[in-house]
Write an enzyme that holds these catalytic residues in place. Structure first.
Site, PDB file in Angstrom:
ATOM      1  N   GLY A  62       0.842  -1.336   0.009  1.00 26.20           N
ATOM      2  CA  GLY A  62      -0.083   0.054  -0.040  1.00 26.20           C
ATOM      3  C   GLY A  62       0.843   1.411   0.125  1.00 26.20           C
ATOM      4  O   GLY A  62       1.949   1.387   0.610  1.00 26.20           O
ATOM      5  N   SER A 306     -18.017  17.382   0.816  1.00 25.48           N
ATOM      6  CA  SER A 306     -17.059  16.864   2.172  1.00 25.48           C
ATOM      7  C   SER A 306     -17.920  17.489   3.386  1.00 25.48           C
ATOM      8  O   SER A 306     -18.654  18.595   3.348  1.00 25.48           O
ATOM      9  CB  SER A 306     -15.867  18.092   1.973  1.00 25.48           C
ATOM     10  OG  SER A 306     -15.142  18.005   3.150  1.00 25.48           O
ATOM     11  N   ARG A 359     -21.162  11.742  11.961  1.00 26.50           N
ATOM     12  CA  ARG A 359     -21.994  11.490  10.561  1.00 26.50           C
ATOM     13  C   ARG A 359     -23.060  10.384  10.983  1.00 26.50           C
ATOM     14  O   ARG A 359     -23.994  10.464  10.311  1.00 26.50           O
ATOM     15  CB  ARG A 359     -20.752  10.625   9.812  1.00 26.50           C
ATOM     16  CG  ARG A 359     -19.688  11.896   9.496  1.00 26.50           C
ATOM     17  CD  ARG A 359     -18.633  11.123   8.890  1.00 26.50           C
ATOM     18  NE  ARG A 359     -17.489  12.330   8.407  1.00 26.50           N
ATOM     19  CZ  ARG A 359     -16.545  11.911   7.891  1.00 26.50           C
ATOM     20  NH1 ARG A 359     -15.988  10.838   7.513  1.00 26.50           N
ATOM     21  NH2 ARG A 359     -15.743  13.143   7.248  1.00 26.50           N
ATOM     22  N   ARG A 475     -16.324   6.861  13.012  1.00 31.97           N
ATOM     23  CA  ARG A 475     -15.214   7.939  13.033  1.00 31.97           C
ATOM     24  C   ARG A 475     -15.578   9.199  12.723  1.00 31.97           C
ATOM     25  O   ARG A 475     -16.405   9.591  12.141  1.00 31.97           O
ATOM     26  CB  ARG A 475     -14.252   7.472  11.536  1.00 31.97           C
ATOM     27  CG  ARG A 475     -13.103   8.498  11.409  1.00 31.97           C
ATOM     28  CD  ARG A 475     -12.253   8.006  10.380  1.00 31.97           C
ATOM     29  NE  ARG A 475     -12.817   8.033   8.857  1.00 31.97           N
ATOM     30  CZ  ARG A 475     -12.834   9.186   8.211  1.00 31.97           C
ATOM     31  NH1 ARG A 475     -12.339  10.340   8.848  1.00 31.97           N
ATOM     32  NH2 ARG A 475     -13.516   9.188   7.146  1.00 31.97           N
TER      33      ARG A 475
HETATM   34  C1  LIG Z   1     -14.055  10.784  -1.156  1.00 32.17           C
HETATM   35  C2  LIG Z   1     -13.414  10.708   0.281  1.00 32.17           C
HETATM   36  C3  LIG Z   1     -12.874  11.761   1.085  1.00 32.17           C
HETATM   37  C4  LIG Z   1     -12.323  11.722   2.228  1.00 32.17           C
HETATM   38  N1  LIG Z   1     -12.032  12.784   2.928  1.00 32.17           N
HETATM   39  C5  LIG Z   1     -11.335  12.690   4.023  1.00 32.17           C
HETATM   40  C6  LIG Z   1     -11.048  13.969   4.760  1.00 32.17           C
HETATM   41  O1  LIG Z   1     -11.097  14.943   4.396  1.00 32.17           O
HETATM   42  N2  LIG Z   1     -10.300  13.588   6.037  1.00 32.17           N
HETATM   43  C7  LIG Z   1      -9.730  12.333   6.508  1.00 32.17           C
HETATM   44  O2  LIG Z   1      -9.552  12.311   7.616  1.00 32.17           O
HETATM   45  N3  LIG Z   1     -10.327  11.209   5.820  1.00 32.17           N
HETATM   46  C8  LIG Z   1     -10.966  11.300   4.472  1.00 32.17           C
HETATM   47  N4  LIG Z   1     -11.452  10.082   4.042  1.00 32.17           N
HETATM   48  C9  LIG Z   1     -10.866   8.780   4.409  1.00 32.17           C
HETATM   49  C10 LIG Z   1      -9.488   8.596   3.948  1.00 32.17           C
HETATM   50  O3  LIG Z   1      -9.180   9.237   2.685  1.00 32.17           O
HETATM   51  C11 LIG Z   1      -8.911   7.337   4.086  1.00 32.17           C
HETATM   52  O4  LIG Z   1      -9.597   6.800   5.134  1.00 32.17           O
HETATM   53  C12 LIG Z   1      -7.526   7.174   3.800  1.00 32.17           C
HETATM   54  O5  LIG Z   1      -6.931   7.803   2.827  1.00 32.17           O
HETATM   55  C13 LIG Z   1      -7.078   5.845   3.810  1.00 32.17           C
HETATM   56  O6  LIG Z   1      -5.760   5.665   3.742  1.00 32.17           O
HETATM   57  P1  LIG Z   1      -4.898   4.501   3.576  1.00 32.17           P
HETATM   58  O7  LIG Z   1      -3.212   4.837   3.482  1.00 32.17           O
HETATM   59  O8  LIG Z   1      -5.188   3.490   4.854  1.00 32.17           O
HETATM   60  O9  LIG Z   1      -5.331   3.708   2.442  1.00 32.17           O
HETATM   61  P2  LIG Z   1      -5.584   3.994   0.743  1.00 32.17           P
HETATM   62  O10 LIG Z   1      -5.243   5.421   0.706  1.00 32.17           O
HETATM   63  O11 LIG Z   1      -6.892   3.368   0.409  1.00 32.17           O
HETATM   64  O12 LIG Z   1      -4.591   3.099   0.206  1.00 32.17           O
HETATM   65  C14 LIG Z   1      -4.309   1.908  -0.293  1.00 32.17           C
HETATM   66  C15 LIG Z   1      -3.071   1.362  -0.901  1.00 32.17           C
HETATM   67  O13 LIG Z   1      -3.115  -0.043  -0.795  1.00 32.17           O
HETATM   68  C16 LIG Z   1      -2.729  -0.321  -2.194  1.00 32.17           C
HETATM   69  N5  LIG Z   1      -3.477  -1.718  -2.404  1.00 32.17           N
HETATM   70  C17 LIG Z   1      -4.713  -2.228  -2.165  1.00 32.17           C
HETATM   71  N6  LIG Z   1      -5.063  -3.365  -2.210  1.00 32.17           N
HETATM   72  C18 LIG Z   1      -3.712  -3.959  -2.701  1.00 32.17           C
HETATM   73  C19 LIG Z   1      -3.147  -5.175  -2.787  1.00 32.17           C
HETATM   74  N7  LIG Z   1      -3.910  -6.358  -2.641  1.00 32.17           N
HETATM   75  N8  LIG Z   1      -1.832  -5.324  -3.243  1.00 32.17           N
HETATM   76  C20 LIG Z   1      -1.121  -4.278  -3.461  1.00 32.17           C
HETATM   77  N9  LIG Z   1      -1.467  -3.102  -2.997  1.00 32.17           N
HETATM   78  C21 LIG Z   1      -2.518  -2.742  -2.661  1.00 32.17           C
HETATM   79  C22 LIG Z   1      -3.527   0.582  -2.982  1.00 32.17           C
HETATM   80  O14 LIG Z   1      -2.733   0.686  -4.445  1.00 32.17           O
HETATM   81  C23 LIG Z   1      -3.115   1.867  -2.238  1.00 32.17           C
HETATM   82  O15 LIG Z   1      -1.861   2.230  -2.521  1.00 32.17           O
HETATM   83  C24 LIG Z   1     -12.021  10.462   2.761  1.00 32.17           C
HETATM   84  C25 LIG Z   1     -12.392   9.274   2.014  1.00 32.17           C
HETATM   85  C26 LIG Z   1     -13.219   9.480   0.611  1.00 32.17           C
HETATM   86  C27 LIG Z   1     -13.661   8.296  -0.048  1.00 32.17           C
END
Ligand SMILES: Cc1cc2nc3c(=O)[nH]c(=O)nc-3n(C[C@H](O)[C@H](O)[C@H](O)COP(=O)(O)OP(=O)(O)OC[C@H]3O[C@@H](n4cnc5c(N)ncnc54)[C@H](O)[C@@H]3O)c2cc1C
Length: 680
Positions: A62, A306, A359, A475
């Site tokens: 990730g 948002s 929320r 959350r």
């Molecule tokens: C539209 C939207 C707006 C949001 N706005 C906010 C906000 O303003 N503030 C806030 O705090 N939160 C917000 N959130 C929530 C927040 O964006 C996410 O919870 C957070 O970015 C998740 O980060 P992460 O690094 O855990 O996962 P992600 O950013 O989802 O990254 C996942 C990574 O895993 C990789 N991956 C997935 N499966 C595999 C696999 N099997 N093999 C190899 N690689 C894989 C992907 O390629 C990616 O690189 C928002 C969410 C959405 C949907």
């Protein structure tokens, strides 16, 4: 047990529960007062000396905010990092979509904020179902995140005098949300990406883009590697490491329609679950109140508006049912309804927090109004988010400066300009409102981890949205970015050393070992099986059906009967998937349909887990609302006597067998568990 005991997360104790042996999970929370635990941990944890770091390989799956911050930090510390993502660039991880902001307890507004208050708001926001010690640590390191990101050059919004600006998000009465227009995730990800690329350039991180992890390899009970598919060539490849970190995001796309990016999936997390990691609180799914409503059957994605918009936007439906019917029939528009006939129902029901209730509360209140017939669009499934009052107070320029890109996005999708002036009457200016409705957005549940972010499989860690750790049953807005970056920059880099300290004595493991052979063969056989089903239904048609089942039976309002029916339907759908799926193409080369089929196989299992957990949790808390358990006013009614625990599900060898429930009892030392109150 010693203060920093290194045994796995399962304690020796077992209890007979529902005729199955239930384990009691050990979260390995350090001793001492809550506010001192993290400091104490860091002071006493084991370290890896610089020379030994050079001998240790860490796999990070990730490159979102959690993965990129962890990979770059571990690389900078001297470990050899292998970093994987499914996109063509780490910058395209779903984190890029985050709009509104990131919380921190800096108290720049001098409005009474503090580490304690951020901690308290987060535990309360999570409906007292989060682990207290983790949340305190999160609040404690929140300020470091802002300093780190500013140092990287993240262009946070600033006041005229140069201070970083803040706005408010739900569930808080202070302004602690740092933001970069409506593109906070993108800017933070660019910051993390620049740190990551610095380490790639230094040779400490090796990037594998367009690779998908299909399995985790366990040797002698420890995570020692992964099997990944090169998504371009279709070839399966083996990678070994001394530890594996999963940072693969949430499982919201199980519902088909969600605000998540289309590629978001839970395959890596589910595969870890199949191999022995436990899945905690899967029923805690966040339904975000302000999304653009569903408009048709051929839609594959929903768009978030948002939460920051609720700083200045007011949510309402008509007071009179006749007006609602006219809006549904299209004979009236929002701006035709005079101010005195509008029901600002959040301000009415929750005077202390108004439009900035959390929320789960806002989503249920919208559903309640729509269920009673007051919905405002042609489907009756929408409410208004209106900026008339704030535009009158602040002017359209100020409002556009705050939310311009969100207004533009709304207009591009709906062809309605929400800031457009329509008419003036009785000293009130009427502007076009947005129409919004709740949608699946975020998943609080996920892989169970202990205080050190380690799963029940030694050497396997989970960070960011894919773990369950910090948000309880709901959350608060702007807390996911905070958690992902806290895990990646400030928590895992410490805790993983506690595991790795004695790992440098092992020689680098060969990927020719039988465990790698076996894992690769199993993945290959599974790909062949999916291609050979040769049925009649596309992946999307089955996925859409799963989404309907989940939304209807495991959505905003859940009942015993609905959940039982949902589980039955999901089991039947798995059968349909296994016998009537059609995947075109071959294993070799690029095959997007095959990749989607793997994701769907795992969404089906995840969907059943969500429903199973929701069925067992005979209470309402946060995003999990059991209609049988509500107050007379329709608020969630918890049962602390029987459900004050984290429910962690354990796989039983095949997808069809009901998993076993294990428990981590919650222990609160300083927060008094009480009924959530956003009214006064
Ligand atoms: C539209 C939207 C707006 C949001 N706005 C906010 C906000 O303003 N503030 C806030 O705090 N939160 C917000 N959130 C929530 C927040 O964006 C996410 O919870 C957070 O970015 C998740 O980060 P992460 O690094 O855990 O996962 P992600 O950013 O989802 O990254 C996942 C990574 O895993 C990789 N991956 C997935 N499966 C595999 C696999 N099997 N093999 C190899 N690689 C894989 C992907 O390629 C990616 O690189 C928002 C969410 C959405 C949907």
């Amino acid at each position: 047990m010693s203060r920093l005991s290194r045994i796995s997360g399962i304690s020796g104790t077992t209890r007979k529960n529902q005729n199955k042996m239930t384990k009691v999970l050990n979260s390995r929370i350090p001793e001492g007062p809550v506010a001192q635990k993290w400091t104490e941990f860091k002071a006493h944890q084991r370290l890896v000396n610089p020379k030994n770091k050079l001998k240790l390989d860490v796999i990070v799956v990730g490159t979102g905010l959690a993965g990129a911050s962890a990979a770059s930090s571990l690389g900078e510390m001297g470990f050899n990092v292998l970093n994987f993502c499914i996109q063509d660039s780490p910058r395209r991880a779903h984190s890029i979509a985050a709009q509104g902001g990131i919380n921190a307890a800096k108290c720049y507004q001098n409005d009474g904020d503090s580490v304690y208050r951020l901690f308290y708001d987060t535990v309360k926001g999570g409906d007292y179902r989060a682990r207290e010690a983790n949340v305190y640590r999160l609040a404690e390191v929140s300020n470091n995140i802002i300093d780190q990101c500013v140092a990287q050059g993240v262009p946070f919004a600033r006041e005229y005098g140069g201070m970083l600006a803040n706005r408010s998000f739900g569930g808080a009465q202070v302004s602690r949300t740092f933001y970069a227009k409506g593109q906070t995730g993108q800017q933070l990800l660019l910051g993390a990406y620049s740190s990551l690329m610095c380490q790639v350039n230094a040779g400490k991180v090796k990037l594998y883009t367009r690779y998908e992890m299909e399995d985790v390899v366990i040797i002698d009970g420890r995570a020692r590697g992964i099997i990944a598919k090169n998504l371009v060539t279709g070839k399966l490849e083996r990678f070994s490491g001394n530890a594996v970190v999963i940072a693969t995001g949430g499982y919201g796309n199980a519902y088909f329609l969600s605000t998540n990016a289309m590629g978001c999936n839970c395959t890596a997390a589910i595969q870890c679950y199949r191999k022995g990691a436990m899945m905690a609180n899967p029923s805690y799914v966040q339904i975000h109140p302000t999304c653009i409503p569903v408009h048709g059957d051929n839609q594959s994605k929903l768009t978030l508006m948002s939460e920051s918009l609720r700083n200045d936007g007011r949510i309402w439906v008509p007071k009179n049912i006749e007006d609602a019917k006219a809006l549904q029939a299209g004979t009236k528009q929002g701006w035709d309804i005079p101010e005195q006939d509008r029901d600002y129902y959040l301000e009415r029901r929750y005077p202390a927090f108004g439009n900035l209730v959390p929320r789960d509360v806002a989503s249920r209140a919208a559903k309640e109004r729509c269920d009673k017939g007051f919905g405002v669009n042609n489907t009756g499934l929408a409410v208004f988010l209106d900026f008339s009052e704030s535009i009158q107070r602040l002017g359209i320029n100020e409002i556009r400066q705050r939310y311009g890109n969100l207004f533009d996005m709304y207009e591009e999708i709906t062809d309605v300009n929400p800031g457009e002036f329509v008419r003036s009457e009785g000293g009130f200016d009427y502007y076009k409102p947005m129409m919004i409705f709740p949608a699946i957005h975020y998943t609080m549940g996920g892989i169970w981890v202990d205080y050190e972010l380690q799963t029940t499989i030694p050497g396997l860690f989970a960070i960011g949205e894919c773990n369950f750790s910090d948000h309880g049953a709901n959350r608060l807005g702007a807390s996911a970015l905070m958690q992902g970056l806290a895990d990646g920059y400030f928590v895992l880099p410490y805790t993983i050393q506690n595991y790795l300290a004695d790992q440098s004595i092992w020689p680098r493991l060969s990927t020719d070992m039988p465990e790698f052979d076996e894992a690769e063969k199993a993945v290959d056989a599974e790909l062949t099986r999916l291609l050979n089903i040769k049925g009649k239904r596309s992946v999307d048609s089955i996925h859409k059906e799963l989404g309907h089942i989940l939304w209807e039976h495991v959505g905003m309002g859940r009942t015993k009967e609905g959940l039982e029916e949902g589980i039955k339907l999901i089991k039947a759908l798995r059968q349909e998937f296994n016998t009537n799926l059609f995947v075109p193409g071959a294993k070799e080369g690029l095959n997007v349909e095959l990749d989607k089929a793997i994701h769907l196989r795992d969404f089906i299992l995840m969907g059943e887990l969500i429903a199973t957990d929701a069925l067992h949790r005979e209470e309402s808390c946060g995003g999990h609302f059991r209609e049988e358990h509500q107050t007379e006013e329709g608020e969630a009614k918890r049962d602390d006597e029987h459900f004050f625990y984290v429910g962690a599900w354990e796989y039983q060898g095949n997808d069809d067998t009901t998993p076993v429930l294990n428990k981590e009892p919650l222990e609160y030392e300083i927060i008094k568990v009480q009924t959530r109150n956003y009214k006064n």
